[in-house]
Design a protein around this motif. Structure first.
Motif, PDB file in Angstrom:
ATOM      1  N   LEU A   1      92.159  10.217 -59.441  1.00  0.00           N
ATOM      2  CA  LEU A   1      91.476  11.208 -58.626  1.00  0.00           C
ATOM      3  C   LEU A   1      90.450  10.453 -57.810  1.00  0.00           C
ATOM      4  CD1 LEU A   1      90.952  14.269 -58.078  1.00  0.00           C
ATOM      5  CD2 LEU A   1      89.296  14.179 -59.958  1.00  0.00           C
ATOM      6  N   LYS A   2      90.437  10.654 -56.496  1.00  0.00           N
ATOM      7  CA  LYS A   2      89.462   9.948 -55.669  1.00  0.00           C
ATOM      8  C   LYS A   2      89.124  10.754 -54.428  1.00  0.00           C
ATOM      9  CE  LYS A   2      91.179   6.865 -52.480  1.00  0.00           C
ATOM     10  NZ  LYS A   2      91.551   5.578 -51.972  1.00  0.00           N
ATOM     11  N   LEU A   3      87.990  10.442 -53.851  1.00  0.00           N
ATOM     12  CA  LEU A   3      87.545  11.079 -52.613  1.00  0.00           C
ATOM     13  C   LEU A   3      87.739  10.100 -51.467  1.00  0.00           C
ATOM     14  CD1 LEU A   3      86.083  13.320 -51.007  1.00  0.00           C
ATOM     15  CD2 LEU A   3      83.930  12.223 -51.642  1.00  0.00           C
ATOM     16  N   ALA A   4      88.369  10.586 -50.417  1.00  0.00           N
ATOM     17  CA  ALA A   4      88.511   9.840 -49.161  1.00  0.00           C
ATOM     18  C   ALA A   4      89.330   8.566 -49.328  1.00  0.00           C
ATOM     19  CB  ALA A   4      87.147   9.557 -48.541  1.00  0.00           C
ATOM     20  N   GLY A   5      89.395   7.788 -48.263  1.00  0.00           N
ATOM     21  CA  GLY A   5      90.141   6.539 -48.271  1.00  0.00           C
ATOM     22  C   GLY A   5      91.213   6.526 -47.201  1.00  0.00           C
ATOM     23  N   GLY A   6      91.974   5.448 -47.181  1.00  0.00           N
ATOM     24  CA  GLY A   6      93.044   5.295 -46.199  1.00  0.00           C
ATOM     25  C   GLY A   6      94.290   6.058 -46.606  1.00  0.00           C
ATOM     26  N   HIS A   7      95.305   6.006 -45.742  1.00  0.00           N
ATOM     27  CA  HIS A   7      96.548   6.707 -46.058  1.00  0.00           C
ATOM     28  C   HIS A   7      97.562   5.801 -46.739  1.00  0.00           C
ATOM     29  CE1 HIS A   7      98.414   4.797 -42.603  1.00  0.00           C
ATOM     30  NE2 HIS A   7      97.477   5.309 -41.811  1.00  0.00           N
ATOM     31  N   GLY A   8      97.337   4.494 -46.753  1.00  0.00           N
ATOM     32  CA  GLY A   8      98.208   3.569 -47.460  1.00  0.00           C
ATOM     33  C   GLY A   8      99.666   3.613 -47.028  1.00  0.00           C
ATOM     34  N   GLY A   9      99.923   4.044 -45.801  1.00  0.00           N
ATOM     35  CA  GLY A   9     101.295   4.115 -45.317  1.00  0.00           C
ATOM     36  C   GLY A   9     102.029   5.380 -45.720  1.00  0.00           C
ATOM     37  N   HIS A  10     101.369   6.269 -46.477  1.00  0.00           N
ATOM     38  CA  HIS A  10     101.988   7.529 -46.906  1.00  0.00           C
ATOM     39  C   HIS A  10     102.018   8.478 -45.713  1.00  0.00           C
ATOM     40  CE1 HIS A  10     102.614  11.295 -49.030  1.00  0.00           C
ATOM     41  NE2 HIS A  10     102.822  10.624 -50.169  1.00  0.00           N
ATOM     42  N   ASN A  11     103.212   8.899 -45.301  1.00  0.00           N
ATOM     43  CA  ASN A  11     103.333   9.715 -44.088  1.00  0.00           C
ATOM     44  C   ASN A  11     102.660  11.078 -44.197  1.00  0.00           C
ATOM     45  OD1 ASN A  11     104.654   7.770 -42.565  1.00  0.00           O
ATOM     46  ND2 ASN A  11     106.671   8.400 -43.295  1.00  0.00           N
ATOM     47  N   GLY A  12     102.661  11.666 -45.379  1.00  0.00           N
ATOM     48  CA  GLY A  12     101.960  12.939 -45.559  1.00  0.00           C
ATOM     49  C   GLY A  12     100.461  12.775 -45.373  1.00  0.00           C
ATOM     50  N   LEU A  13      99.908  11.713 -45.960  1.00  0.00           N
ATOM     51  CA  LEU A  13      98.474  11.456 -45.808  1.00  0.00           C
ATOM     52  C   LEU A  13      98.134  11.060 -44.375  1.00  0.00           C
ATOM     53  CD1 LEU A  13      97.589   9.523 -49.099  1.00  0.00           C
ATOM     54  CD2 LEU A  13      97.515  11.981 -48.646  1.00  0.00           C
ATOM     55  N   ARG A  14      99.008  10.317 -43.748  1.00  0.00           N
ATOM     56  CA  ARG A  14      98.780   9.923 -42.349  1.00  0.00           C
ATOM     57  C   ARG A  14      98.617  11.178 -41.476  1.00  0.00           C
ATOM     58  NH1 ARG A  14     102.838   6.294 -41.549  1.00  0.00           N
ATOM     59  NH2 ARG A  14     101.454   4.509 -41.629  1.00  0.00           N
ATOM     60  N   ASP A  15      99.470  12.178 -41.679  1.00  0.00           N
ATOM     61  CA  ASP A  15      99.373  13.407 -40.882  1.00  0.00           C
ATOM     62  C   ASP A  15      98.131  14.211 -41.271  1.00  0.00           C
ATOM     63  OD1 ASP A  15     100.755  14.925 -38.745  1.00  0.00           O
ATOM     64  OD2 ASP A  15     100.810  16.501 -40.264  1.00  0.00           O
ATOM     65  N   LEU A  16      97.793  14.221 -42.553  1.00  0.00           N
ATOM     66  CA  LEU A  16      96.561  14.894 -42.970  1.00  0.00           C
ATOM     67  C   LEU A  16      95.346  14.247 -42.315  1.00  0.00           C
ATOM     68  CD1 LEU A  16      97.496  15.471 -46.659  1.00  0.00           C
ATOM     69  CD2 LEU A  16      96.587  17.249 -45.169  1.00  0.00           C
ATOM     70  N   HIS A  17      95.327  12.917 -42.258  1.00  0.00           N
ATOM     71  CA  HIS A  17      94.227  12.211 -41.588  1.00  0.00           C
ATOM     72  C   HIS A  17      94.121  12.649 -40.129  1.00  0.00           C
ATOM     73  CE1 HIS A  17      93.829   9.773 -45.095  1.00  0.00           C
ATOM     74  NE2 HIS A  17      93.203   8.781 -44.509  1.00  0.00           N
ATOM     75  N   ALA A  18      95.257  12.786 -39.461  1.00  0.00           N
ATOM     76  CA  ALA A  18      95.260  13.176 -38.047  1.00  0.00           C
ATOM     77  C   ALA A  18      94.680  14.576 -37.852  1.00  0.00           C
ATOM     78  CB  ALA A  18      96.681  13.104 -37.486  1.00  0.00           C
ATOM     79  N   HIS A  19      94.908  15.470 -38.811  1.00  0.00           N
ATOM     80  CA  HIS A  19      94.459  16.862 -38.677  1.00  0.00           C
ATOM     81  C   HIS A  19      93.106  17.143 -39.322  1.00  0.00           C
ATOM     82  CE1 HIS A  19      97.993  18.801 -36.835  1.00  0.00           C
ATOM     83  NE2 HIS A  19      98.673  17.849 -37.422  1.00  0.00           N
ATOM     84  N   LEU A  20      92.748  16.384 -40.372  1.00  0.00           N
ATOM     85  CA  LEU A  20      91.540  16.701 -41.146  1.00  0.00           C
ATOM     86  C   LEU A  20      90.516  15.583 -41.197  1.00  0.00           C
ATOM     87  CD1 LEU A  20      93.168  18.163 -44.408  1.00  0.00           C
ATOM     88  CD2 LEU A  20      92.201  19.474 -42.528  1.00  0.00           C
ATOM     89  N   GLY A  21      90.906  14.366 -40.860  1.00  0.00           N
ATOM     90  CA  GLY A  21      90.069  13.211 -41.167  1.00  0.00           C
ATOM     91  C   GLY A  21      90.426  12.732 -42.568  1.00  0.00           C
ATOM     92  N   ALA A  22      89.593  11.892 -43.151  1.00  0.00           N
ATOM     93  CA  ALA A  22      89.939  11.258 -44.430  1.00  0.00           C
ATOM     94  C   ALA A  22      89.084  11.713 -45.605  1.00  0.00           C
ATOM     95  CB  ALA A  22      89.822   9.740 -44.290  1.00  0.00           C
ATOM     96  N   ASP A  23      88.184  12.679 -45.400  1.00  0.00           N
ATOM     97  CA  ASP A  23      87.189  12.998 -46.420  1.00  0.00           C
ATOM     98  C   ASP A  23      87.604  14.085 -47.405  1.00  0.00           C
ATOM     99  OD1 ASP A  23      85.477  11.076 -45.441  1.00  0.00           O
ATOM    100  OD2 ASP A  23      84.520  12.469 -44.036  1.00  0.00           O
ATOM    101  N   TYR A  24      88.887  14.173 -47.721  1.00  0.00           N
ATOM    102  CA  TYR A  24      89.357  15.137 -48.715  1.00  0.00           C
ATOM    103  C   TYR A  24      89.609  14.402 -50.034  1.00  0.00           C
ATOM    104  CZ  TYR A  24      93.753  13.176 -46.975  1.00  0.00           C
ATOM    105  OH  TYR A  24      94.743  12.303 -46.586  1.00  0.00           O
ATOM    106  N   TRP A  25      89.678  15.164 -51.114  1.00  0.00           N
ATOM    107  CA  TRP A  25      89.981  14.609 -52.435  1.00  0.00           C
ATOM    108  C   TRP A  25      91.478  14.391 -52.558  1.00  0.00           C
ATOM    109  CZ3 TRP A  25      86.676  13.010 -56.208  1.00  0.00           C
ATOM    110  CH2 TRP A  25      85.325  13.333 -56.017  1.00  0.00           C
TER     111      TRP A  25
END
Length: 191
Positions: free
Chosen positions: A107-131
């Motif tokens: 469990l962690k807060l924020a960070g990079g997407h690590g190449g994960h396509n789902g996280l990459r799209d979340l970053h584009a829409h929300l930024g990176a500050d989600y759990w």
């Protein structure tokens, strides 16, 4: 204490052909929470997904399964969060994680997407500050095999290990909803 979590998003791909694949570990988590707390997912076209609300003790939380396919997960999450005015810091995203051994979870807060396509799209829409709730599926050892690997079912032993991790995370959900994420991390990261 962190802010309490008001939305838990499970990442995965819609359709029966993907139900049992490693990439759907995030769906498995929110489905387990819905099962435990009598939630019923309903199609929400305006949010491009399936959603339900569950009550855990005195806390309630939304569960969301984006039905936009993994690489467009951010759209559904953004639509939902905007409609219900949920700040990004009160969102927990459950997803498969290649960089953790099968059955491990973090469990962690924020960070990079690590190449994960789902996280990459979340970053584009929300930024990176989600759990994030990272559910370990291990790496196939060759980056050219990653797509086939995540879109295929785990072995029986791997599925058991992933399901046990899902159960372990679900057991700590009351702490997460209360905003006691540090205590939840201590419990989840313990071997």
């Amino acid at each position: 204490m962190a802010e309490p979590i008001r939305l838990i998003v499970g990442l995965g791909n819609p359709g029966a052909q993907y139900d049992k694949t490693r990439h759907n570990a995030g769906f498995w988590f929110v489905e387990e929470l819905a099962r435990r707390y009598s939630g019923q997912f309903l199609t929400e076209k305006r949010f491009s997904g399936e959603a339900c609300r569950i009550q855990i003790g005195s806390e309630s939380v939304w569960l969301l399964k984006p039905m936009t396919f993994m690489n467009r997960s951010g759209l559904a999450t953004r639509q939902f969060a905007d409609f219900y005015r949920i700040p990004v810091q009160q969102i927990l995203v459950a997803h498969d994680e290649l960089d953790l051994p099968v059955g491990d979870l973090r469990l962690k807060l924020a960070g990079g997407h690590g190449g994960h396509n789902g996280l990459r799209d979340l970053h584009a829409h929300l930024g990176a500050d989600y759990w994030r709730l990272r559910l370990g599926i291990a790496h196939p050892g060759d980056r050219n095999k990653v797509v086939d690997y995540v879109l295929s079912p785990p072995t029986r032993d791997e599925e058991i290990a992933i399901r046990l991790a899902v159960d372990k995370a679900a057991d700590q959900i009351a702490l997460v909803l209360a905003g006691d994420l540090q205590k939840a991390m201590n419990e989840l990261h313990r071997k």
